[in-house]
Design an enzyme around this catalytic site. Structure first.
Site, short mmCIF file in Angstrom:
data_model
loop_
_atom_site.label_atom_id
_atom_site.label_comp_id
_atom_site.label_asym_id
_atom_site.label_seq_id
_atom_site.Cartn_x
_atom_site.Cartn_y
_atom_site.Cartn_z
CG ASP A 1 1.54 132.08 57.14
OD1 ASP A 1 1.78 133.01 57.93
OD2 ASP A 1 0.43 131.94 56.62
CB SER A 2 6.42 134.10 54.73
OG SER A 2 5.55 134.07 53.60
N GLY A 3 3.41 135.27 55.67
CA GLY A 3 2.51 136.36 55.34
C GLY A 3 2.33 136.52 53.83
N GLY A 4 3.24 135.90 53.07
CA GLY A 4 3.20 136.06 51.61
C GLY A 4 1.89 135.57 51.00
CG ASP B 1 6.35 132.07 49.54
OD1 ASP B 1 5.85 132.77 50.46
OD2 ASP B 1 5.81 131.04 49.14
CD GLN C 1 5.56 129.48 45.75
OE1 GLN C 1 4.78 129.01 44.90
NE2 GLN C 1 5.17 129.71 47.01
N GLY D 1 2.55 127.02 46.63
CA GLY D 1 1.89 127.25 45.34
C GLY D 1 1.15 126.05 44.79
CG ASP E 1 -0.75 124.58 56.47
OD1 ASP E 1 0.05 124.44 55.52
OD2 ASP E 1 -1.62 125.48 56.48
CB CYS F 1 -14.43 108.19 65.74
SG CYS F 1 -13.47 109.55 66.44
CB CYS G 1 -12.54 111.57 69.25
SG CYS G 1 -14.12 112.30 68.80
CB CYS H 1 -17.09 109.43 68.67
SG CYS H 1 -17.14 110.32 67.09
CG HIS I 1 -15.52 113.90 64.98
ND1 HIS I 1 -15.29 112.58 65.33
CD2 HIS I 1 -15.70 113.88 63.63
CE1 HIS I 1 -15.35 111.82 64.26
NE2 HIS I 1 -15.60 112.57 63.22
#
Lengths: 381, 381
Positions: free
Chosen positions: B93-96, B147, B189, B216, B266, B304, B306, B309, B335
């Site tokens: 990310d930009s840090g913004g 941004d 934005q 945003g 994300d 599940c 995984c 599990c 999990h």
């Protein structure tokens, strides 16, 4: 016989031997270091990772598992192996060492030990019969007799009484132990008194256990005193049975034990060191948090071929530890276990090839350098 | 073009699409959920485990890595991929977002943001040029334009100014961004104002980025408002470029985004939930520490498949969490990530097979049951 042992090679240089411990959950090359999984987990590690590292046997703590989650639950879950998803061998201690460590929280009589939980202060009782019942419920491959481990220093009188009590308890353990797929090992005590060590060894060996531990050492005494007690005790133990020095895991102590004929060791030392941010390397220990490693893009130990040293830099590990990231604790633990297991591989090879003394001298000179490392300050918990 | 994108399938039911994001570090099927590795580690997980889980792309946080261990060190280490031993794709990310989250610790002007470190109070400045320099040093496959993310609620006037500033900064980012093996995505934005969203989208799209994020949102507004903003914004983004809805990761929000044509997401949500002892299951979330699971020998989620599990019981996981064992945090994180990645697999299959609406209805009914889950309360940090 659930657990058997064969000596494969006897060193010409010293009392050391290479052997094979055969358990219901696999064979283990000895001398072996057993990582400690106090609460049914070797702290930070998964069982798959331990298998990947080549760990063949773990130690779990009866006292801790009795208090939580409780041995009944573990039994209902199909035993410790299944509960913690560990298909290889497990040894449980008797709970004695921890219970005696509680100091003012416990009282001892012939029946056993009444103690208060370190978690909630509730009152409990464990004697030989209880320890056997708990360990049978946990279902490790190897259970340990319930013993009294006297503090260092202790008087001769106290230690002599304790040796008698330990022998009496060992007999009671043998009498009630039932599980056919679990071996019960006896424990020799006797503090720092050669004649009491001898007496304890003779009494315990006479009972005919499939394996013998040497307890009550590495509890704060000078290394020379530990060595002296080993020199007195080990020759009294049967050649054809495994010998286990409890609570030992720093490199110098491992060498001392191996050359005196010890086959098994356990200690929280390497994993606890790791969680405090210290890595073991061929050139000694390094405190990774140190500013000196901030920009160090080399591996923890340039001569180590472990997963961590192949893939991560000191700078990255330092960053993780400084930021309190769990992966940092995981990776340093991984490396320290890999380092110690690799040391045991090297020790077994050196025993076979008649170059133990040379390995010991070169390893210790590099590892400890000019610093004099005394007692490791750590034990199994 | 370092990063390209192709739409493989367009849903007949809604605006959703299945695509493929092609980066210098591998191809990723979209819609995709990107786990968050704030400090160059997805908390508790190793990079091998993430690869095993099928993760193709991670998000790392520029603000955090700038403060520690510093982007210069990471650059010297060969970039973020090598530093953290992650051979697949990374987005920074930009840090913004983080800088603006510091609230009273920062001041904004046209040049950028002056802020005080949350670690030691030291003063720093990041503007578009600095964000580009830091992200180029980190060397992710995808960098984000710097941004301003306005808080919710904000006034129309403030938001309008912020949209203008974000456009101005986006141009400056484009102007200084040099790295040929790194794609720079623009960010739309506009707060909760449809006309500002439109204005921002038109301005940013005109600049011609290889991918577009919608910033945003998921900042505390009702879900309906987020949906409205998506309905306004997404149609203005080019069909042939990836669209990334920042900070979204709870199942209901993922469904809303996907059906409106979003390709990338994300969120710290699934991993943070895990570290607080909550597991995501097809029948909703369960708080593993609850006494109800003390004796529960079944898996976290019976449907599940995984690693966790397949191998561990709720009772074991509860024991680990109660005892504060790191393995507990690891396994629940594993999990939850597996659960969310499997959900994304199911979503992609449903898009391809024309049964997205039916999957959405059945999944959400089971997952949320009668409880009304509002805003997830979490974002990337």
């Amino acid at each position: 016989m659930p657990v058997s042992f064969e000596v494969i090679h006897r060193s010409q240089e010293n009392q050391g031997r290479v052997g094979r411990l055969i358990t219901p959950h696999g064979q283990i090359d000895t001398p072996v270091f057993m990582p400690v999984g106090t609460l049914a987990t070797v702290k930070t590690m998964s069982s798959d990772e331990l298998a990947q590292l080549g760990v063949g046997i773990l130690l779990c703590n009866t006292y801790h598992l009795y208090l939580r989650p409780g041995h009944h639950l573990i039994q209902r879950a199909g035993g410790l192996h299944r509960f913690m998803n560990w298909p290889r061998a497990i040894l449980t201690d008797s709970g004695g060492f921890q219970v005696f460590s509680l100091a003012h929280l416990r009282t001892v009589d012939e029946k056993g030990v009444t103690f208060r939980s370190h978690l909630d202060g509730s009152t409990h009782f464990i004697g030989p019969e209880e320890s056997m019942a708990i360990q049978e419920a946990l279902g490790a491959d190897i259970a340990m007799a319930f013993d009294e481990c006297v503090p260092y220093p202790s008087t001769y009188e106290y230690t002599a009484k304790s040796v008698a009590l330990t022998s009496q308890w060992a007999e009671r353990c043998l009498k009630v132990h039932r599980r056919e797929d679990q071996a019960l090992f006896g424990i020799v005590q006797g503090g720092m008194f050669p004649d009491l060590r001898r007496r304890s060894a003779l009494e315990i060996v006479q009972m005919g256990f499939p394996g013998y531990a040497i307890g009550g050492l590495s509890v704060g005494e000078p290394k020379e005193l530990m060595n002296e007690m080993l020199d007195v005790t080990v020759p009294l133990l049967p050649e054809d049975k495994p010998r286990y020095l409890m609570g030992v895991g720093s490199p110098d102590y491992l060498f001392e034990g191996v050359e005196r004929g010890v086959d098994m060791f356990d200690c929280v030392w390497p994993t606890r060191l790791a969680r405090h941010g210290t890595a073991m390397t061929g050139d000694g220990r390094i405190i990774i948090r140190d500013a000196a490693y901030a920009e160090d893009l080399g591996p923890l130990d340039p001569r180590c071929g472990c997963y961590v040293c192949r893939n991560y830099s000191r700078a990255y590990l330092r960053h993780l530890l400084k930021a309190k990231e769990i992966l940092g604790l995981r990776l340093v633990t991984w490396h320290n276990l890999a380092f110690l297991l690799e040391l045991m591989n090297a020790i077994r090879a050196a025993l076979r090839e008649g170059r133990f003394a040379s390995l010991k001298a070169s390893f210790l000179a590099k590892y400890y350098g000019n610093t004099k490392e005394g007692f490791s300050g750590s034990r199994r918990t």
